[in-house]
Design a protein around this motif. Structure first.
Motif, PDB file in Angstrom:
ATOM      1  N   THR A  55       3.313  13.208 -44.839  1.00 23.70           N
ATOM      2  CA  THR A  55       4.681  13.734 -44.792  1.00 23.70           C
ATOM      3  C   THR A  55       4.783  15.053 -45.555  1.00 23.70           C
ATOM      4  O   THR A  55       5.552  15.934 -45.163  1.00 23.70           O
ATOM      5  CB  THR A  55       5.694  12.708 -45.326  1.00 23.70           C
ATOM      6  OG1 THR A  55       5.297  12.280 -46.632  1.00 23.70           O
ATOM      7  CG2 THR A  55       5.790  11.502 -44.406  1.00 23.70           C
TER       8      THR A  55
ATOM      9  N   SER B 233       5.597   7.218 -42.714  1.00 21.79           N
ATOM     10  CA  SER B 233       4.356   7.263 -41.923  1.00 21.79           C
ATOM     11  C   SER B 233       4.168   5.910 -41.259  1.00 21.79           C
ATOM     12  O   SER B 233       3.287   5.129 -41.623  1.00 21.79           O
ATOM     13  CB  SER B 233       3.159   7.590 -42.827  1.00 21.79           C
ATOM     14  OG  SER B 233       3.280   8.885 -43.339  1.00 21.79           O
TER      15      SER B 233
ATOM     16  N   PRO C 283       3.030  11.335 -39.249  1.00 19.49           N
ATOM     17  CA  PRO C 283       4.117  11.338 -40.231  1.00 19.49           C
ATOM     18  C   PRO C 283       5.421  11.785 -39.585  1.00 19.49           C
ATOM     19  O   PRO C 283       5.408  12.568 -38.635  1.00 19.49           O
ATOM     20  CB  PRO C 283       3.631  12.339 -41.286  1.00 19.49           C
ATOM     21  CG  PRO C 283       2.650  13.211 -40.572  1.00 19.49           C
ATOM     22  CD  PRO C 283       2.010  12.330 -39.538  1.00 19.49           C
TER      23      PRO C 283
END
Length: 194
Positions: free
Chosen positions: A126, A156, A167
């Motif tokens: 992310t 995720s 992500p």
């Protein structure tokens, strides 16, 4: 099937509501400060609170496509149906439907809930995705989201056999949500088979 009609969730009713829903999604994108028209509207998701309704929806939507995946994620089945004829709406072509079976969370509104867009990236986390979004969507108004009542969630999610990191950033306002991720759902599902 009658039960689905009675609660306004039959696929025919939901498809009739789709243009209005996508208009709200476009409005949310404008509030976010981004233009998503160049990106793939990968799939659309709906939410229901009742397990029997989810089963009925699962069967009803199979008339519109093939089951690509039936995977347990976060303790509940999530069904992905690839449309035989992709949905054409608001300039986007949507190839799949995501139908999560209910969890213990109760949604204030059943029906369409979010659209996920592919923002092509090599991001595996992310943090990496946020860096790429800053470059690819430089007008994304990160600092102004809270004042517009937009909640941001980074996650995720992954199924048991997925091999492709995907992500996700979710931007939620009221009962609407836009999710951004680097890979299409089809690519993620294909990674399970590989």
């Amino acid at each position: 099937m009658q039960k689905l009609f009675d609660v306004g969730l039959h696929p025919e009713q939901m498809l009739a509501e789709l243009p209005a829903f996508m208009s709200k999604i476009s409005d949310l994108a404008t509030t976010l400060g981004i233009d998503l028209t160049p990106y793939q509207a990968d799939h659309i998701a709906l939410r229901v609170n009742d397990h029997e309704l989810a089963k009925a929806l699962h069967q009803a939507w199979l008339a519109y496509g093939d089951e690509w995946s039936n995977n347990e994620i976060n303790g509940r089945p999530i069904i992905v149906i690839g449309f035989t004829q992709p949905l054409e709406v608001a300039g986007w072509t949507i190839e799949a439907l995501e139908l999560p079976y209910p969890s213990d969370k109760v949604y204030p509104q059943q029906g369409w809930e979010h659209v996920e867009f592919v923002i092509p990236s090599q991001a595996a986390t992310t943090d990496e995705l946020q860096e790429d979004l800053a470059v690819l969507l430089p007008t994304l108004a990160w600092d102004a989201l809270a004042e517009h009542g937009i909640k941001v969630k980074a996650s995720s999610p992954s199924g048991e056999h997925e091999r492709l990191a995907n992500p996700t950033y979710a931007f939620k306002q009221d009962n609407l949500c836009i999710k951004l991720h680097p890979c299409s759902l089809k690519a993620v599902i294909d990674s399970e088979i590989a």
